[in-house]
Design an enzyme around this catalytic site. Structure first.
Site, PDB file in Angstrom:
ATOM      1  N   ARG A   1     -13.753  -0.012  -5.738  1.00  0.00           N
ATOM      2  CA  ARG A   1     -13.110  -0.782  -4.659  1.00  0.00           C
ATOM      3  C   ARG A   1     -14.149  -1.312  -3.673  1.00  0.00           C
ATOM      4  NH1 ARG A   1      -9.319   3.741  -2.875  1.00  0.00           N
ATOM      5  NH2 ARG A   1      -8.495   2.360  -1.271  1.00  0.00           N
TER       6      ARG A   1
ATOM      7  N   ARG B   1      -7.898  11.155   3.809  1.00  0.00           N
ATOM      8  CA  ARG B   1      -6.599  10.508   3.628  1.00  0.00           C
ATOM      9  C   ARG B   1      -5.894  11.070   2.386  1.00  0.00           C
ATOM     10  NH1 ARG B   1      -6.575   4.142   3.289  1.00  0.00           N
ATOM     11  NH2 ARG B   1      -7.297   4.372   1.154  1.00  0.00           N
TER      12      ARG B   1
ATOM     13  N   ARG C   1      -3.016   9.020  -3.253  1.00  0.00           N
ATOM     14  CA  ARG C   1      -2.909   7.792  -4.034  1.00  0.00           C
ATOM     15  C   ARG C   1      -3.791   7.909  -5.263  1.00  0.00           C
ATOM     16  NH1 ARG C   1      -4.281   3.136   0.276  1.00  0.00           N
ATOM     17  NH2 ARG C   1      -5.296   2.348  -1.580  1.00  0.00           N
TER      18      ARG C   1
ATOM     19  N   LYS D   1      -7.813   0.138   8.579  1.00  0.00           N
ATOM     20  CA  LYS D   1      -6.922  -1.021   8.725  1.00  0.00           C
ATOM     21  C   LYS D   1      -5.469  -0.594   8.908  1.00  0.00           C
ATOM     22  CE  LYS D   1      -7.944  -3.067   4.792  1.00  0.00           C
ATOM     23  NZ  LYS D   1      -8.914  -2.111   4.212  1.00  0.00           N
TER      24      LYS D   1
ATOM     25  N   ARG E   1      -7.786 -11.049   0.094  1.00  0.00           N
ATOM     26  CA  ARG E   1      -8.930 -10.271  -0.386  1.00  0.00           C
ATOM     27  C   ARG E   1      -9.894 -11.147  -1.171  1.00  0.00           C
ATOM     28  NH1 ARG E   1      -6.221  -5.036  -0.322  1.00  0.00           N
ATOM     29  NH2 ARG E   1      -7.550  -3.321  -0.937  1.00  0.00           N
TER      30      ARG E   1
HETATM   31  P1  AMP Z   1      -4.967  -1.158  -0.397  1.00  0.00           P
HETATM   32  O1  AMP Z   1      -3.808  -0.283  -0.099  1.00  0.00           O
HETATM   33  O2  AMP Z   1      -5.025  -2.367   0.476  1.00  0.00           O
HETATM   34  O3  AMP Z   1      -6.278  -0.424  -0.418  1.00  0.00           O
HETATM   35  O4  AMP Z   1      -4.758  -1.727  -1.875  1.00  0.00           O
HETATM   36  C1  AMP Z   1      -4.710  -0.862  -2.987  1.00  0.00           C
HETATM   37  C2  AMP Z   1      -4.897  -1.662  -4.265  1.00  0.00           C
HETATM   38  O5  AMP Z   1      -3.838  -2.625  -4.404  1.00  0.00           O
HETATM   39  C3  AMP Z   1      -6.168  -2.476  -4.344  1.00  0.00           C
HETATM   40  O6  AMP Z   1      -7.295  -1.727  -4.765  1.00  0.00           O
HETATM   41  C4  AMP Z   1      -5.786  -3.552  -5.354  1.00  0.00           C
HETATM   42  O7  AMP Z   1      -5.765  -3.048  -6.675  1.00  0.00           O
HETATM   43  C5  AMP Z   1      -4.342  -3.838  -4.958  1.00  0.00           C
HETATM   44  N1  AMP Z   1      -4.265  -4.886  -3.925  1.00  0.00           N
HETATM   45  C6  AMP Z   1      -3.808  -4.757  -2.640  1.00  0.00           C
HETATM   46  N2  AMP Z   1      -3.879  -5.909  -1.979  1.00  0.00           N
HETATM   47  C7  AMP Z   1      -4.404  -6.804  -2.853  1.00  0.00           C
HETATM   48  C8  AMP Z   1      -4.751  -8.186  -2.753  1.00  0.00           C
HETATM   49  N3  AMP Z   1      -4.573  -8.871  -1.608  1.00  0.00           N
HETATM   50  N4  AMP Z   1      -5.260  -8.788  -3.862  1.00  0.00           N
HETATM   51  C9  AMP Z   1      -5.434  -8.112  -5.005  1.00  0.00           C
HETATM   52  N5  AMP Z   1      -5.150  -6.817  -5.169  1.00  0.00           N
HETATM   53  C10 AMP Z   1      -4.635  -6.153  -4.098  1.00  0.00           C
END
Ligand code: AMP
Length: 197
Positions: free
Chosen positions: A147, A127, A136, A13, A88
């Site tokens: 996740r 990554r 991360r 993404k 999400r």
């Molecule tokens: P990402 O970088 O999109 O993989 O997000 C990393 C982490 O941030 C996720 O595993 C969640 O803990 C949190 N997070 C990011 N976007 C959301 C969202 N829209 N709703 C809830 N938690 C989020």
């Protein structure tokens, strides 16, 4: 153009969002990036979110909805945006809908990147090795498992949500990166224009 990118962690993404930004003069709004920035800055939201994120769970809907609502008000988002990692949950999708309706705006599409789960761990590990400043906290096997479970339970149902609104465009995220970009442009009906033809 206002887009949503849907797909599990490691689906690509972020990479595709960066390319769409360059080609269509829109901004990428990644809730994950915004939350990581809040964690790094030690803000109140960041302090609350850190442990939840490290475990691979979702930050409460109200928190992310608030962040997105503020962000789409900014001047750079007026020409359009691509939401990467939001919504999400169905509740977040409904909140987004309400937000846009109130502003008289509409989504153009929700692009779903379909990938085979078996490749995600390898992509996440790659990554983790390439992230400037170190991996991360949630790019490890244990958090990824969580996740993915959260994605299946809470986020995958959004495909049906957007399909019912006629907005879903599904693309094969297993193809090479350039090919995926082409497929997205084709799904959005902007292929030739974006290629400069
Ligand atoms: P990402 O970088 O999109 O993989 O997000 C990393 C982490 O941030 C996720 O595993 C969640 O803990 C949190 N997070 C990011 N976007 C959301 C969202 N829209 N709703 C809830 N938690 C989020």
């Amino acid at each position: 153009m206002r887009l949503i990118l849907l797909g599990p962690p490691g689906a690509g993404k972020g990479t595709q969002a960066e390319r769409l930004v360059e080609r269509h003069e829109i901004v990428q709004l990644s809730t994950g990036d915004m939350l990581r920035a809040a964690v790094a800055a030690g803000t109140e939201i960041g302090l609350k979110a850190k442990a939840i994120m490290d475990r691979g769970e979702l930050v409460p809907d109200d928190v992310v909805v608030g962040i997105v609502a503020d962000r789409i008000e900014k001047s750079d988002a007026q020409k359009g945006f691509i939401l990467d990692g939001f919504p999400r949950t169905v509740r977040q999708a409904e909140a987004l809908d309400a937000m846009l309706t109130q502003k008289g705006l509409k989504l153009d599409a929700a692009v779903e990147l379909r990938v085979d789960e078996s490749i995600l761990l390898a992509r996440i590990e790659k990554r983790a090795g390439e992230t400037p400043g170190g991996p991360r906290a949630d790019d490890n096997a244990e958090a990824l498992k969580k996740r993915l479970a959260v994605y299946r339970e809470q986020t995958a149902p959004l495909a049906d949500y957007f399909r019912s609104k006629g907005l879903l465009r599904t693309v094969d995220g297993m193809a090479p990166v350039d090919r995926v970009t082409e497929e997205i442009d084709r799904a959005l009906g902007v292929g030739n224009e974006a290629a400069g033809g």
